[in-house]
Design a protein around this motif. Structure first.
Motif, short mmCIF file in Angstrom:
data_model
loop_
_atom_site.label_atom_id
_atom_site.label_comp_id
_atom_site.label_asym_id
_atom_site.label_seq_id
_atom_site.Cartn_x
_atom_site.Cartn_y
_atom_site.Cartn_z
N PRO A 195 -13.23 12.22 -40.39
CA PRO A 195 -12.87 13.76 -39.96
C PRO A 195 -12.14 13.41 -38.74
CG PRO A 195 -14.81 14.26 -40.88
CD PRO A 195 -14.81 12.63 -41.00
N ASP A 196 -12.47 12.22 -38.02
CA ASP A 196 -11.75 12.06 -36.38
C ASP A 196 -10.58 11.16 -36.64
OD1 ASP A 196 -13.20 9.43 -37.03
OD2 ASP A 196 -14.48 9.51 -35.20
N GLY A 197 -10.17 10.80 -37.93
CA GLY A 197 -9.14 9.61 -38.06
C GLY A 197 -9.35 8.38 -38.12
N GLN A 198 -10.74 7.94 -37.99
CA GLN A 198 -11.03 6.45 -37.97
C GLN A 198 -11.14 6.26 -39.52
OE1 GLN A 198 -11.51 4.44 -35.17
NE2 GLN A 198 -10.39 6.30 -34.32
N VAL A 199 -11.06 4.83 -39.71
CA VAL A 199 -11.22 4.48 -41.09
C VAL A 199 -12.65 4.60 -41.51
CG1 VAL A 199 -11.09 2.62 -42.79
CG2 VAL A 199 -9.15 3.17 -40.98
N ALA A 200 -13.02 5.10 -42.44
CA ALA A 200 -14.48 5.34 -42.84
C ALA A 200 -14.98 4.34 -43.94
CB ALA A 200 -14.86 6.71 -43.40
N VAL A 201 -14.07 4.30 -44.98
CA VAL A 201 -14.08 3.06 -45.90
C VAL A 201 -12.69 2.33 -45.93
CG1 VAL A 201 -14.56 2.60 -48.44
CG2 VAL A 201 -15.57 4.85 -47.32
N ALA A 202 -12.96 0.96 -45.92
CA ALA A 202 -11.77 0.10 -45.91
C ALA A 202 -11.63 -0.84 -47.37
CB ALA A 202 -11.52 -0.78 -44.72
N SER A 203 -10.47 -1.18 -47.63
CA SER A 203 -10.70 -2.10 -48.92
C SER A 203 -11.09 -3.54 -48.52
CB SER A 203 -9.00 -2.29 -49.31
OG SER A 203 -8.18 -3.01 -48.25
N PRO A 204 -11.90 -4.07 -49.38
CA PRO A 204 -12.65 -5.40 -49.34
C PRO A 204 -11.36 -6.41 -49.67
CG PRO A 204 -13.12 -4.58 -51.43
CD PRO A 204 -12.26 -3.34 -50.86
N ARG B 178 -2.50 15.48 -47.44
CA ARG B 178 -3.55 16.06 -46.43
C ARG B 178 -4.80 15.85 -47.07
NH1 ARG B 178 -6.81 19.85 -45.79
NH2 ARG B 178 -7.13 20.10 -48.06
N GLN B 179 -5.23 15.57 -47.96
CA GLN B 179 -6.62 15.42 -48.13
C GLN B 179 -7.01 13.86 -47.91
OE1 GLN B 179 -8.60 16.64 -52.06
NE2 GLN B 179 -7.23 18.60 -52.15
N TYR B 180 -5.99 13.06 -47.89
CA TYR B 180 -6.19 11.69 -47.61
C TYR B 180 -6.38 11.76 -46.26
CZ TYR B 180 -4.98 6.71 -47.27
OH TYR B 180 -5.16 5.40 -46.94
N LEU B 181 -5.64 11.94 -45.53
CA LEU B 181 -5.54 11.75 -43.85
C LEU B 181 -6.74 12.46 -43.49
CD1 LEU B 181 -1.71 11.87 -43.46
CD2 LEU B 181 -3.12 9.92 -43.62
N SER B 182 -7.12 13.57 -44.04
CA SER B 182 -8.19 14.35 -43.33
C SER B 182 -9.68 13.84 -44.01
CB SER B 182 -8.23 15.85 -43.72
OG SER B 182 -8.30 15.80 -45.12
N GLY B 183 -9.77 12.80 -44.47
CA GLY B 183 -11.08 12.30 -45.12
C GLY B 183 -11.76 13.03 -46.39
N GLU B 184 -10.67 13.84 -46.89
CA GLU B 184 -11.59 14.90 -48.03
C GLU B 184 -11.44 13.97 -49.44
OE1 GLU B 184 -9.80 18.74 -48.09
OE2 GLU B 184 -9.74 18.77 -46.02
#
Length: 260
Positions: free
Chosen positions: A140-149, A88-94
């Motif tokens: 929070p809107d479900g978009q990827v905020a930080v992605a792996s390099p 839940r925390q991962y998918l919600s951006g927390e």
């Protein structure tokens, strides 16, 4: 510190772990987790931890207690496991999460303890693990905020390999069956799992042990982890509620299925 590395209590063992510290934590599921040290860290009050552990316990035990209290900022793990709050925390951006192939995670910890800064592995080559773009943190809107390099690659004998950096953490928390005052540790059966690797990766490693023995009582051939990797040893008593050995998923057959 002298050769006697014992401390008197779990609280004392984790008292100096600061906010934002990186932690390597042993265990696999709920097997071999340093549950008493985790409970003491929960009471200690610090948070914002960057934790490296195969998984994050379950919702009400192990690292799941720190997670539920909002004390973990980042997890480096091989899977989410049975922890719904983790998902839940991962998918919600927390929560920021770096998922790593299990063998790669084990070797990154071991290499860190061995002083090896990086190594090449075929695991993940030709996948998004190597190409980059795996979501580490969601918005929070479900978009990827930080992605792996993307990872550096190299070809050996016609096969592609990824360059993986080793892991070193500020502290490590592990659990052993037997330990002596010099920090030499013995693990029992499958509880050995990630514990020696996590211990090697920590700059300050704290071991909770079920049986504390005097130096010289352990046969050197029985030692799974030498004391050079351990800075603190604290005894955990069987009547301590935090020392309870829980089963992550109890699987039994019903009488109708032919079981007892």
């Amino acid at each position: 510190m002298g050769l006697d590395k014992t401390v008197d209590s779990m609280d004392e063992a984790v008292a100096d772990i600061p906010k934002g510290a990186s932690l390597a934590v042993g265990g696999f599921g709920l097997c071999g987790i340093p549950s008493a040290l985790i409970a003491a860290l929960l009471e200690q009050g610090a948070g914002g931890f960057k934790v490296v552990s195969n998984n994050c316990g379950v919702d009400d035990w192990g690292l799941g207690l720190l997670l539920r209290a909002g004390r973990i900022a980042r997890m480096t793990s091989s899977y989410v496991g049975e922890n719904k709050e983790f998902a839940r925390q991962y998918l919600s951006g927390e929560l920021e999460v770096e998922l790593v192939p299990q063998g790669t995670l084990a070797e990154r910890l071991r290499a860190g303890g061995a002083g090896i800064p990086a190594f090449y592995t075929p695991a993940g080559a030709g996948t998004q693990i190597g190409d980059g773009g795996l979501p580490w943190r969601y918005a929070p809107d479900g978009q990827v905020a930080v992605a792996s390099p993307p990872k550096e690659t190299r070809t050996f004998d016609g096969r592609e390999y990824l360059l993986e950096e080793s892991i070193r953490t500020d502290y490590a928390l592990v659990r052993a069956t037997i330990g002596d005052r010099h920090g030499n540790l013995v693990f029992r059966s499958s509880a050995r799992n990630f514990n020696p690797l996590a211990a090697m990766a920590g700059r300050v490693t704290v071991a909770e042990v079920e049986h504390l023995v005097e130096p010289g009582e352990l046969d050197p051939d029985e030692v799974h982890l030498p004391g050079v990797f351990v800075q603190r040893v604290v005894r955990v008593f069987p009547d301590d509620p935090a020392a309870e050995r829980r089963i992550e998923r109890r699987c039994v057959r019903t009488e109708q299925e032919g079981g007892a």
